[in-house]
Design an enzyme around this catalytic site. Structure first.
Site, PDB file in Angstrom:
ATOM      1  N   ARG A   1      -5.474   2.201   3.709  1.00 27.42           N
ATOM      2  CA  ARG A   1      -5.882   3.284   2.956  1.00 27.42           C
ATOM      3  C   ARG A   1      -6.983   3.702   3.000  1.00 27.42           C
ATOM      4  O   ARG A   1      -8.078   3.173   2.996  1.00 27.42           O
ATOM      5  CB  ARG A   1      -5.538   2.581   1.506  1.00 27.42           C
ATOM      6  CG  ARG A   1      -4.171   1.950   1.082  1.00 27.42           C
ATOM      7  CD  ARG A   1      -4.066   1.606  -0.185  1.00 27.42           C
ATOM      8  NE  ARG A   1      -3.883   2.930  -1.055  1.00 27.42           N
ATOM      9  CZ  ARG A   1      -3.730   3.008  -2.283  1.00 27.42           C
ATOM     10  NH1 ARG A   1      -3.768   1.917  -3.135  1.00 27.42           N
ATOM     11  NH2 ARG A   1      -3.456   4.040  -3.225  1.00 27.42           N
TER      12      ARG A   1
ATOM     13  N   ASN B   1     -11.538   8.693  -7.922  1.00 23.27           N
ATOM     14  CA  ASN B   1     -10.565   7.634  -8.603  1.00 23.27           C
ATOM     15  C   ASN B   1      -9.017   8.322  -8.344  1.00 23.27           C
ATOM     16  O   ASN B   1      -8.981   9.540  -8.136  1.00 23.27           O
ATOM     17  CB  ASN B   1     -10.972   7.329  -9.892  1.00 23.27           C
ATOM     18  CG  ASN B   1     -10.460   6.246 -10.593  1.00 23.27           C
ATOM     19  OD1 ASN B   1     -10.169   4.956 -10.011  1.00 23.27           O
ATOM     20  ND2 ASN B   1     -10.008   6.562 -11.784  1.00 23.27           N
TER      21      ASN B   1
ATOM     22  N   ASP C   1     -12.575   4.536  -6.807  1.00 22.34           N
ATOM     23  CA  ASP C   1     -12.211   3.942  -5.380  1.00 22.34           C
ATOM     24  C   ASP C   1     -13.406   4.029  -4.381  1.00 22.34           C
ATOM     25  O   ASP C   1     -13.585   3.082  -3.447  1.00 22.34           O
ATOM     26  CB  ASP C   1     -11.210   4.611  -4.833  1.00 22.34           C
ATOM     27  CG  ASP C   1      -9.849   4.138  -5.610  1.00 22.34           C
ATOM     28  OD1 ASP C   1      -9.655   4.509  -6.635  1.00 22.34           O
ATOM     29  OD2 ASP C   1      -9.338   3.088  -5.023  1.00 22.34           O
TER      30      ASP C   1
ATOM     31  N   ARG D   1      -3.186  -3.491  -5.041  1.00 19.96           N
ATOM     32  CA  ARG D   1      -3.884  -2.049  -4.990  1.00 19.96           C
ATOM     33  C   ARG D   1      -5.067  -2.248  -5.938  1.00 19.96           C
ATOM     34  O   ARG D   1      -5.263  -3.239  -6.537  1.00 19.96           O
ATOM     35  CB  ARG D   1      -2.890  -0.764  -5.216  1.00 19.96           C
ATOM     36  CG  ARG D   1      -1.769  -1.125  -6.313  1.00 19.96           C
ATOM     37  CD  ARG D   1      -2.008  -1.759  -7.538  1.00 19.96           C
ATOM     38  NE  ARG D   1      -3.007  -0.494  -8.315  1.00 19.96           N
ATOM     39  CZ  ARG D   1      -3.867  -0.763  -9.251  1.00 19.96           C
ATOM     40  NH1 ARG D   1      -3.884  -2.207  -9.595  1.00 19.96           N
ATOM     41  NH2 ARG D   1      -4.526   0.072  -9.776  1.00 19.96           N
TER      42      ARG D   1
HETATM   43  O1  MRU Z   1      -3.520   3.917  -5.792  1.00 21.72           O
HETATM   44  P1  MRU Z   1      -4.426   2.484  -6.455  1.00 21.72           P
HETATM   45  O2  MRU Z   1      -3.715   2.112  -7.735  1.00 21.72           O
HETATM   46  O3  MRU Z   1      -4.855   1.860  -5.658  1.00 21.72           O
HETATM   47  O4  MRU Z   1      -5.698   3.460  -7.360  1.00 21.72           O
HETATM   48  C1  MRU Z   1      -6.450   2.288  -7.743  1.00 21.72           C
HETATM   49  C2  MRU Z   1      -7.286   3.306  -8.967  1.00 21.72           C
HETATM   50  O5  MRU Z   1      -7.568   4.569  -8.716  1.00 21.72           O
HETATM   51  C3  MRU Z   1      -8.414   2.296  -9.372  1.00 21.72           C
HETATM   52  O6  MRU Z   1      -8.766   3.010 -10.666  1.00 21.72           O
HETATM   53  C4  MRU Z   1      -9.799   1.990  -8.493  1.00 21.72           C
HETATM   54  O7  MRU Z   1      -9.178   1.574  -7.428  1.00 21.72           O
HETATM   55  C5  MRU Z   1     -10.677   0.903  -9.297  1.00 21.72           C
HETATM   56  S1  MRU Z   1     -10.011  -0.445  -9.534  1.00 21.72           S
HETATM   57  C6  MRU Z   1     -11.169  -1.408 -10.310  1.00 21.72           C
END
Ligand code: MRU
Length: 370
Positions: A102, A260, A250, A59
């Site tokens: 996703r 994010n 994201d 992730r």
């Molecule tokens: O659901 P996740 O764990 O994939 O969410 C990740 C985040 O929100 C991070 O902060 C984002 O992807 C940036 S990672 C460099």
């Protein structure tokens, strides 16, 4: 599913290794079990890579972009056709499967578009060569990502002073990227420069990426970290114990609105109220210049069980109604600066950075301007 144990947690440059493409298989550190179990999952085909992205074995926006590139490389190996058009028709299924995993992070789409374009540019080459190319390209994307994060680190570290305490949310570290991390990039670079820093990691309900991943990763890498629950951030800021916030993203829209992990928006408002600068570390691949604002960013809704349970243990009554948006959008007005590999910019200047003739120096945010 095949697990590789004991741990092959080989560390390069003092960083945990998140993902690797070796001997036609993708090895990913199973982040859904960290830190209770440290094990790598071996993905033999692209479907398993897609499953891994969906189930959070891997992730973090850049890491799932890299995983998608590796998934595409695996998908290509199983295609029999020698004809480019037939090959691309079958690759389309691979692209769509990965894109459907996703929706919020733009990095999977970015990786698919990059690979598609590169394949079309090579359409006259034999398919066997294209298959080799995809393996090399996935590896190149991984290596480029580490370099990008190091550049983010160098730019971002200029905003960190010796003795600073930095709050972060979720995990935008080595685990979320090819290595070095986006939000952790400036923390690592500042540490390498000899600055003594402290990190406060929000635990990040519902999936606890802050507690399980950021705290683990920073401890592994000897960066001082203190864990808090998400609802403690305000009280700690009120005591004057936090100097700045750095989070990842994201997807960031052209106007600087930042999607994010859920809870980022609340943290940004708390920072504004307490006069604490709020930075977003964003590789340019995570900026979606095609959307004008954050309202166009699709927000993933995840399984209600993530809210009603913690690590498989039920904490809410059976049948309770649940909401589980995985991300939120922080409006640009709460963002002090966006730290990219090309420099740090105010959110309102972000849309200018991709213009060919733009003199980036003229719009760069400098520490002394704050
Ligand atoms: O659901 P996740 O764990 O994939 O969410 C990740 C985040 O929100 C991070 O902060 C984002 O992807 C940036 S990672 C460099």
């Amino acid at each position: 599913m095949s697990y590789i144990t004991p741990v092959i947690q080989e560390k390069k440059d003092n960083m945990v290794k998140t993902i690797e493409l070796v001997n036609g298989k993708v090895l990913m550190l199973d982040q859904s079990r960290l830190p209770i179990e440290v094990r790598y999952i071996e993905c033999k085909d692209y479907r398993m890579v897609a499953e891994g992205i969906k189930k959070l074995w891997i992730r973090g926006a850049p890491a799932i972009g890299i995983a998608a590139a590796m998934g595409m490389a695996l998908g290509a190996q199983d295609i029999d056709s020698d004809n480019f058009d037939d090959f691309m028709k079958e690759m389309e299924v691979v692209f769509e499967t990965l894109l459907a995993t996703r929706p919020t992070a733009v990095n999977i789409r970015w990786a698919v578009e990059r690979i598609k374009k590169a394949l079309h540019e090579r359409r006259d080459e034999p398919v066997s060569k294209l298959k080799d190319f995809l393996i090399k390209e996935a590896d190149a994307i991984l290596k480029e990502d580490v370099e990008i994060n190091k550049a983010i680190g160098r730019w971002g570290a200029r905003f960190i002073k010796d003795g600073d305490t930095i709050i972060t949310h979720c995990n935008a570290g080595s685990l979320a990227t090819g290595g070095y991390g986006t939000a952790t990039g400036p923390m690592r670079a500042a540490t390498e420069q000899g600055k003594k820093i402290q990190v406060i990691a929000d635990e990040t309900r519902p999936v606890l990426q802050g507690a399980r991943l950021t705290a683990w990763e920073l401890m592994e890498d000897n960066i001082p970290v203190t864990l808090i629950t998400d609802n403690m951030a305000g009280a700690i800021m009120q005591k004057g114990e936090i100097d700045l916030a750095i989070v990842g993203t994201d997807r960031t829209a052209a106007n600087g609105d930042v999607a994010n992990k859920i809870g980022t928006y609340s943290l940004a408002i708390l920072c504004k109220e307490h006069g604490i600068p709020f930075y977003v570390a964003a590789p340019i691949s995570s900026i979606d210049f095609s959307i004008a604002s954050g309202k166009f960013i699709p927000i993933e809704e995840r399984d209600p069980n993530e809210v009603t349970s913690v690590f498989g243990c039920r904490v809410a009554p059976e049948g309770v109604k649940v909401r589980n948006p995985a991300f939120d959008v922080t409006p640009a007005k709460y963002v002090t600066g966006i730290i990219t590999e090309k420099g740090v910019f105010r959110p309102e200047d972000l849309h200018k950075i991709n213009k060919e003739d733009m003199d980036l120096k003229s719009i760069m945010l400098e520490p002394e301007m704050l």
